[in-house]
Design an enzyme around this catalytic site. Sequence first.
Site, PDB file in Angstrom:
ATOM      1  N   SER A  91       1.575  -3.329  -0.362  1.00 34.05           N
ATOM      2  CA  SER A  91       2.083  -2.562  -1.491  1.00 34.05           C
ATOM      3  C   SER A  91       2.349  -1.125  -1.036  1.00 34.05           C
ATOM      4  CB  SER A  91       1.092  -2.654  -2.653  1.00 34.05           C
ATOM      5  OG  SER A  91       1.692  -2.249  -3.869  1.00 34.05           O
ATOM      6  N   TRP A  92       1.857  -0.101  -1.737  1.00 33.38           N
ATOM      7  CA  TRP A  92       2.053   1.264  -1.251  1.00 33.38           C
ATOM      8  C   TRP A  92       1.534   1.419   0.179  1.00 33.38           C
ATOM      9  CZ3 TRP A  92       4.203   5.763  -0.845  1.00 33.38           C
ATOM     10  CH2 TRP A  92       3.530   6.776  -0.160  1.00 33.38           C
ATOM     11  N   GLY A 104      -1.686   1.631  -3.964  1.00 34.96           N
ATOM     12  CA  GLY A 104      -1.695   2.556  -5.085  1.00 34.96           C
ATOM     13  C   GLY A 104      -0.303   3.159  -5.272  1.00 34.96           C
ATOM     14  N   ASP A 141       6.735 -12.396  -6.538  1.00 37.49           N
ATOM     15  CA  ASP A 141       6.281 -11.017  -6.702  1.00 37.49           C
ATOM     16  C   ASP A 141       7.214 -10.294  -7.667  1.00 37.49           C
ATOM     17  OD1 ASP A 141       5.577  -8.322  -6.466  1.00 37.49           O
ATOM     18  OD2 ASP A 141       5.134  -8.472  -4.330  1.00 37.49           O
TER      19      ASP A 141
END
Length: 322
Positions: free
Chosen positions: A116-117, A44, A274
């Site tokens: 990710s986060w 997120g 990515d």
Amino acid sequence: MSDEKYPPIEPYDHGMLDVGDGNHVYWEVCGNPDGKPAAVVHGGPGSGCGTGARRVFDPERYRVVLFDQRNCGRSTPHASDPAVDLRHNTTDHLIADMERLRVHLGIDRWLLHGGSWGSTLILAYAERYPERVSEIVIPSVTTTRRSEIDWLYRGAGRFFPEAWELFRAGVPEAASDATPDVLAAYARRAADPDPEIRARATADWCAWEDAVLSQEAYTGPPPFSGRPDRAQRALVRICAHYFSNGAWLEEGQLIRDAGRLAGIPGVLVHGRMDMGGPLITAWELARAWPDAELTVIDDAGHLGGTATRRALIAALNRFARG
């Protein structure tokens, strides 16, 4: 079993942990109560944990902990409510929440998994508490440097100029095109008392995020705008809150301090395609972290795919023997 997901599994325990400041964090535990402890750290920020992450762990060998970070998922209060104050939701707060949860569950050391986060939070926690981390497995590496934030919310517009123009137009009051100004304006709009303003800001943010992922192969609804409305509102509020503040991290500190991870085996799996988090961050982290292995998946992006999943499950199965 080395490359396919394990069957669906339900938690055998769950609860709400009081982390102070009126916040309660939802947690659940799956798998073998006597297995190797592992924690899933979601992305997120503000996406909440999902059921799919349970299925990359061998349920006979792992005790898997999942939790919703502050103000999202099933944690309370929920950031979809604009009256909820996010002042007590920072990277340091989330690190403290993880440590409080570890103690609450009676875990000495745990493996950390997330992308990710989630990878940023894992690295920040592990560099603060290296003695509490046994191994780390990360897909889609990010460290949330301001340069990475600027790429995601401005630089990638070189490839998606139409979508970025719409994203920028969503906050005409922003002082400039500079990323901090644009993101701060979205943070204000995402917390506006007017529900129409909040809804528009949420939709514009999610449309941009989906555009960045639009060249990747995935099934089902769009990754951001396909989420339930309440989840979208919390995600956008928390993302804008974190990224407009550089996640309260010194620029480059997680790679600078990667030497603190010495002795912790790590597996990094990153897609060469990515667009949201270019490979250079994973490459730089692997060079700074002496015990990390980097696997590059040539045909994968930020969301990964079959080859990414196989690499993650292989790493987790290997570490389960440790």
